[in-house]
Every structure is written in C-alpha cells, then in structure tokens.
Scaffold this active site. Structure first.
Site, PDB file in Angstrom:
ATOM      1  N   LYS A  80     -56.333  40.320  85.919  1.00 18.36           N
ATOM      2  CA  LYS A  80     -55.619  40.964  87.016  1.00 18.36           C
ATOM      3  C   LYS A  80     -55.860  40.140  88.271  1.00 18.36           C
ATOM      4  CE  LYS A  80     -53.362  44.902  87.820  1.00 18.36           C
ATOM      5  NZ  LYS A  80     -52.426  45.622  86.963  1.00 18.36           N
ATOM      6  N   GLY A 179     -45.648  62.628  90.887  1.00 17.54           N
ATOM      7  CA  GLY A 179     -45.046  61.342  91.212  1.00 17.54           C
ATOM      8  C   GLY A 179     -43.810  61.105  90.369  1.00 17.54           C
ATOM      9  N   GLY A 181     -41.471  58.380  90.839  1.00 16.54           N
ATOM     10  CA  GLY A 181     -40.951  57.105  91.338  1.00 16.54           C
ATOM     11  C   GLY A 181     -40.239  56.373  90.222  1.00 16.54           C
ATOM     12  N   ASN A 182     -40.502  55.082  90.083  1.00 20.97           N
ATOM     13  CA  ASN A 182     -39.780  54.274  89.094  1.00 20.97           C
ATOM     14  C   ASN A 182     -39.988  54.773  87.666  1.00 20.97           C
ATOM     15  OD1 ASN A 182     -38.596  52.467  90.919  1.00 20.97           O
ATOM     16  ND2 ASN A 182     -40.515  51.345  91.090  1.00 20.97           N
ATOM     17  N   VAL A 183     -41.239  54.870  87.243  1.00 23.38           N
ATOM     18  CA  VAL A 183     -41.516  55.310  85.871  1.00 23.38           C
ATOM     19  C   VAL A 183     -41.208  56.796  85.733  1.00 23.38           C
ATOM     20  CG1 VAL A 183     -43.258  55.534  84.056  1.00 23.38           C
ATOM     21  CG2 VAL A 183     -43.307  53.542  85.566  1.00 23.38           C
TER      22      VAL A 183
HETATM   23  P1  NAD Z   1     -43.790  54.051  92.018  1.00 26.18           P
HETATM   24  O1  NAD Z   1     -44.468  53.627  93.277  1.00 26.18           O
HETATM   25  O2  NAD Z   1     -42.346  53.712  91.821  1.00 26.18           O
HETATM   26  O3  NAD Z   1     -43.930  55.627  91.828  1.00 26.18           O
HETATM   27  C1  NAD Z   1     -45.049  56.349  92.194  1.00 26.18           C
HETATM   28  C2  NAD Z   1     -44.544  57.625  92.872  1.00 26.18           C
HETATM   29  O4  NAD Z   1     -45.651  58.461  93.160  1.00 26.18           O
HETATM   30  C3  NAD Z   1     -43.822  57.355  94.196  1.00 26.18           C
HETATM   31  O5  NAD Z   1     -42.593  58.045  94.193  1.00 26.18           O
HETATM   32  C4  NAD Z   1     -44.800  57.925  95.225  1.00 26.18           C
HETATM   33  O6  NAD Z   1     -44.119  58.449  96.371  1.00 26.18           O
HETATM   34  C5  NAD Z   1     -45.490  59.003  94.443  1.00 26.18           C
HETATM   35  N1  NAD Z   1     -46.789  59.407  94.941  1.00 26.18           N
HETATM   36  C6  NAD Z   1     -47.786  58.642  95.452  1.00 26.18           C
HETATM   37  N2  NAD Z   1     -48.852  59.407  95.764  1.00 26.18           N
HETATM   38  C7  NAD Z   1     -48.530  60.669  95.411  1.00 26.18           C
HETATM   39  C8  NAD Z   1     -49.217  61.895  95.461  1.00 26.18           C
HETATM   40  N3  NAD Z   1     -50.452  61.981  95.939  1.00 26.18           N
HETATM   41  N4  NAD Z   1     -48.591  63.006  94.999  1.00 26.18           N
HETATM   42  C9  NAD Z   1     -47.334  62.938  94.507  1.00 26.18           C
HETATM   43  N5  NAD Z   1     -46.632  61.790  94.445  1.00 26.18           N
HETATM   44  C10 NAD Z   1     -47.220  60.679  94.884  1.00 26.18           C
HETATM   45  O7  NAD Z   1     -44.685  53.457  90.838  1.00 26.18           O
HETATM   46  P2  NAD Z   1     -44.303  53.381  89.304  1.00 26.18           P
HETATM   47  O8  NAD Z   1     -43.882  52.004  88.989  1.00 26.18           O
HETATM   48  O9  NAD Z   1     -43.421  54.528  88.952  1.00 26.18           O
HETATM   49  O10 NAD Z   1     -45.738  53.580  88.632  1.00 26.18           O
HETATM   50  C11 NAD Z   1     -46.336  54.859  88.556  1.00 26.18           C
HETATM   51  C12 NAD Z   1     -47.726  54.734  88.000  1.00 26.18           C
HETATM   52  O11 NAD Z   1     -47.685  54.157  86.702  1.00 26.18           O
HETATM   53  C13 NAD Z   1     -48.677  53.838  88.811  1.00 26.18           C
HETATM   54  O12 NAD Z   1     -49.977  54.355  88.740  1.00 26.18           O
HETATM   55  C14 NAD Z   1     -48.606  52.513  88.077  1.00 26.18           C
HETATM   56  O13 NAD Z   1     -49.793  51.746  88.261  1.00 26.18           O
HETATM   57  C15 NAD Z   1     -48.494  52.989  86.651  1.00 26.18           C
HETATM   58  N6  NAD Z   1     -47.859  52.011  85.766  1.00 26.18           N
HETATM   59  C16 NAD Z   1     -46.607  51.570  86.036  1.00 26.18           C
HETATM   60  C17 NAD Z   1     -46.006  50.644  85.182  1.00 26.18           C
HETATM   61  C18 NAD Z   1     -44.604  50.125  85.440  1.00 26.18           C
HETATM   62  O14 NAD Z   1     -44.028  49.527  84.540  1.00 26.18           O
HETATM   63  N7  NAD Z   1     -44.032  50.366  86.612  1.00 26.18           N
HETATM   64  C19 NAD Z   1     -46.708  50.172  84.063  1.00 26.18           C
HETATM   65  C20 NAD Z   1     -47.997  50.676  83.794  1.00 26.18           C
HETATM   66  C21 NAD Z   1     -48.549  51.590  84.667  1.00 26.18           C
END
Ligand code: NAD
Length: 352
Positions: A80, A179, A181-183
């Site tokens: 990382k 949360g 967001g994207n995932v």
């Molecule tokens: P993202 O930033 O698009 O989504 C995260 C969401 O959580 C956002 O909408 C944000 O506003 C919200 N958020 C943050 N703090 C919050 C809280 N306290 N309460 C409620 N909502 C809150 O990120 P993502 O890409 O969707 O990833 C989500 C999680 O999955 C992260 O922890 C990331 O490390 C993990 N992850 C993502 C991927 C990937 O492919 N994107 C892969 C493995 C792990």
C-alpha cells in the site's frame, strides 16, 4: 518513530519514505509480503494528523492487502502507499509525477492502484513515470472505476452470509447501509433487485438523495444506522464502524459490507461472535476490485472470467463460516488463519 517496533510492523518486507521538496511529495510505500506475487495495493491520499498516523495506516492497510489477495486466490502480494496531504488542496501534476518516480524506484516490488483520495486520472499521471500502475495493459491503458465489481463481490458476500445465518435468500431481508457512495450505491441496486428492503444513511446529502430517488432506498438518520432494527448491517463508509461504542447497540444478526478495517480492534471480532452476530470478514467480502485489477495486470479482459472469480467470494465465506462453527472461533480469526495457511503453502487456494 521506531518503524521496526511499531505495533503494526508485522514483519513488513519493505517500508520506504519519500520527502521530495521540489514537488511537496511526502509519501510512504509499504510492502508487507510478496510470497504470492508482487505487492499490489492502492495509493491513498489523506491529510493525516501526523506522520505516525500515516505510518500506522499504510502498515495496517498493506498487511490487509496480503490477506485479501491470499484469500481471493490471486497471485499478488500485499502493499500500500500513502501520500500525506489533502487531495483537494495539495494534489498537483508535479506531485503525482514524483509519486510515479518513487514507485518506479522500487522496480516493480510495489504496484499501485487508485484508492481513497486518488482516481483513474491520477494513476494515468503516475503512469507517465512508471509501468507499475495497475490496469496498465498496453502501456497507456488504465483500469476504470473498481466500485461496480467490488459491489458485486459484496453482494455475493451478503447472499452467502444471509444463506448461512437465516437459510434464506434476500427476499424481504432488511439491510442497512452505512454510506451509500460508489460501492454502496451499486450494492443497494443489486439488493433491491433481489427483493431486500434497503435502508441507508450518508453524511453526503446528494448521495443519499440519489439512492432514495433512483432505488427507493429508505433514509435513516446517521446516528441510527448502526443500531437499526434490521437483519443485515453493511458498513460501506469508513473503517472502525464496529467499535466499543457501537457494538452493544447493533441489532443486525449479519454484518457484511465494503468498508476496509470494519473492526476497530481485533477483539471486536470475538465480541461479535459472542453476540451471535455473523461477521463476513471485510477483506474477503470487498476483494472484487483487486480481483479485477489482477486480471488487468495479466492482460485479461474477460468480464465473465472476472465475474466467475468474484463469485467465489461466496464459497470462501462458506469455508470460513463452517470452520468458525466447528472451532467456536470468530470468523475474523479464521480468515486470518486461512490466509496464513495459504502464505505458508499449506493450502493451495481457497475456493477453486
Ligand atoms: P465512497 O467515498 O464513494 O463512499 C463512501 C460513502 O460513505 C460516501 O458517500 C460518504 O459520504 C459516506 N460516509 C462517510 N462517512 C460516513 C459516516 N460516518 N456515516 C455515513 N456515511 C458516511 O467510497 P467507496 O468507493 O464507495 O468505498 C466505500 C468503502 O469501501 C471504503 O471504506 C473503501 O475503502 C472500501 N472499499 C472500496 C473499494 C472500491 O472498489 N471502491 C474496494 C475495496 C474496499
């Protein structure tokens, strides 16, 4: 700061620091274990409160990548990198080029990918200085947004967890997403399509509104999401959702979500077990993105193959749940144990 004695050091093979005054780059690359292949893991940019917080983060995350790739059955090691700085204010082309140069100086021991605070465009800039950027196929092609495939893996993880705990499919199952967001958004869509009732909370009003309007997700107040009266809790925001403060109020009987490092401390896994909550270990469930990246590094762009590999996340979970039932150990401990067995060569692959 003594790196070797750091509580998260855990026999890292390599930790490299960069302080490039010309570009303002301050970064750390950590390679935890390259037994199974070159260390691949995202490059996170974050305004850490201190250098030692950045070091802890990169060490913990790189170890997590070793375990994630081992249990995903891919020939990659764990690594990382972190850039210390605010991605909104401090990111510049010069800084990203310097990061590319830093990665290149390790000659492929570490391969980077996007992470929180960095995106596909940033990878393309780093890629001007190094071929060791994941998704580089012909020297200029970079992988796209990994969220949909990560969400698919999480979805399969939720399906397998619900099947194990409730002996049912997702119809009528109540699922709370912290949360969206994207995932979270892609996950919610698949859950709704499978007949689940989906609740969500997000600190970003635009994200929650999009899910309410487009998917019919039910909004819950932020402070109620972890304690919601639901069957499944899916942490999809930041790490540490399961902690000493939240654990007592969790009503869900299954936890399966996308966030990395969901357990604030390792003993939270034991506490979940004691409460009769089935925990699907985060790094098993959220491996879809790294599996996709692995296929890209091999020059394979076969959607069906990648999907079939991601679907094995459900089989891996079944193996973990069964061993946890047999031994009485927490699922989080069993996942670590299995990863160690794979690294030691005792188990060839998790879920062929
Ligand atoms: P993202 O930033 O698009 O989504 C995260 C969401 O959580 C956002 O909408 C944000 O506003 C919200 N958020 C943050 N703090 C919050 C809280 N306290 N309460 C409620 N909502 C809150 O990120 P993502 O890409 O969707 O990833 C989500 C999680 O999955 C992260 O922890 C990331 O490390 C993990 N992850 C993502 C991927 C990937 O492919 N994107 C892969 C493995 C792990």
């Amino acid at each position: 700061m003594n790196v070797f004695d750091h509580p998260d050091f855990d026999h890292h093979e390599l930790v490299a620091f960069k302080d490039d005054q010309a570009s303002g780059l301050k970064a750390i690359i950590a390679v935890h274990n390259s037994t199974l292949g070159p260390a691949l893991g995202g490059c996170r940019m974050f305004s850490y409160a201190s250098n030692s917080e950045a070091l802890s983060d990169v060490l913990r995350l790189s170890r997590g990548m070793t375990y994630k790739s081992a249990l995903a059955g891919i020939a990659l090691g764990g690594g990382k990198s972190v850039i210390i700085g605010n991605p909104q204010q401090d990111k510049s082309r010069q800084l990203l080029l310097a990061m590319g140069g830093f990665i290149n100086s390790l000659s492929g021991t570490y391969i980077t990918a996007e992470d929180s605070g960095t995106g596909v465009a940033d990878m393309a800039v780093m890629g001007e200085k190094t071929p060791y950027v994941s998704g580089v196929i012909s020297g200029e092609e970079h992988g796209g947004d990994p969220s949909p495939i990560t969400a698919y893996g999480v979805y399969r993880g939720v399906v397998a967890s619900v099947a194990h705990k409730f002996k049912s499919d997702l119809k009528g199952v109540r699922i709370a997403l912290q949360g969206i967001g994207n995932v979270g958004f892609h996950l919610a869509r698949q859950l709704v399509e499978s007949g689940a009732t989906v609740y969500a909370a997000d600190i970003n009003p635009a994200n929650i509104q999009r899910a309410v309007n487009q998917l019919g997700v039910i909004e819950l107040p932020l402070e109620d999401i972890l304690s919601a009266d639901v069957d499944v809790l899916a942490p999809c925001a930041l790490g540490g959702a399961i902690n000493i403060n939240s654990i007592e109020s969790i009503k869900a009987k299954v936890i399966a979500g996308a966030a990395n490092n969901q357990l604030a401390t390792a003993d939270m896994g034991d506490a979940l077990k004691q409460k009769g909550i089935l925990y699907a270990p985060d790094y098993v469930v959220n491996a879809g993105g790294i599996i996709d990246v692995y296929y890209q590094t091999q020059g394979i762009r076969d959607r069906k193959k990648v999907d079939a590999h991601v679907e094995r996340i459900g089989d891996t979970l079944k193996t973990i749940f069964t061993r946890a039932d047999q031994t009485g150990s927490a699922t989080s401990r069993i996942a670590d144990e299995l990863a160690e067995e794979i690294l030691a060569g005792d188990v060839k692959e998790m879920s062929a």
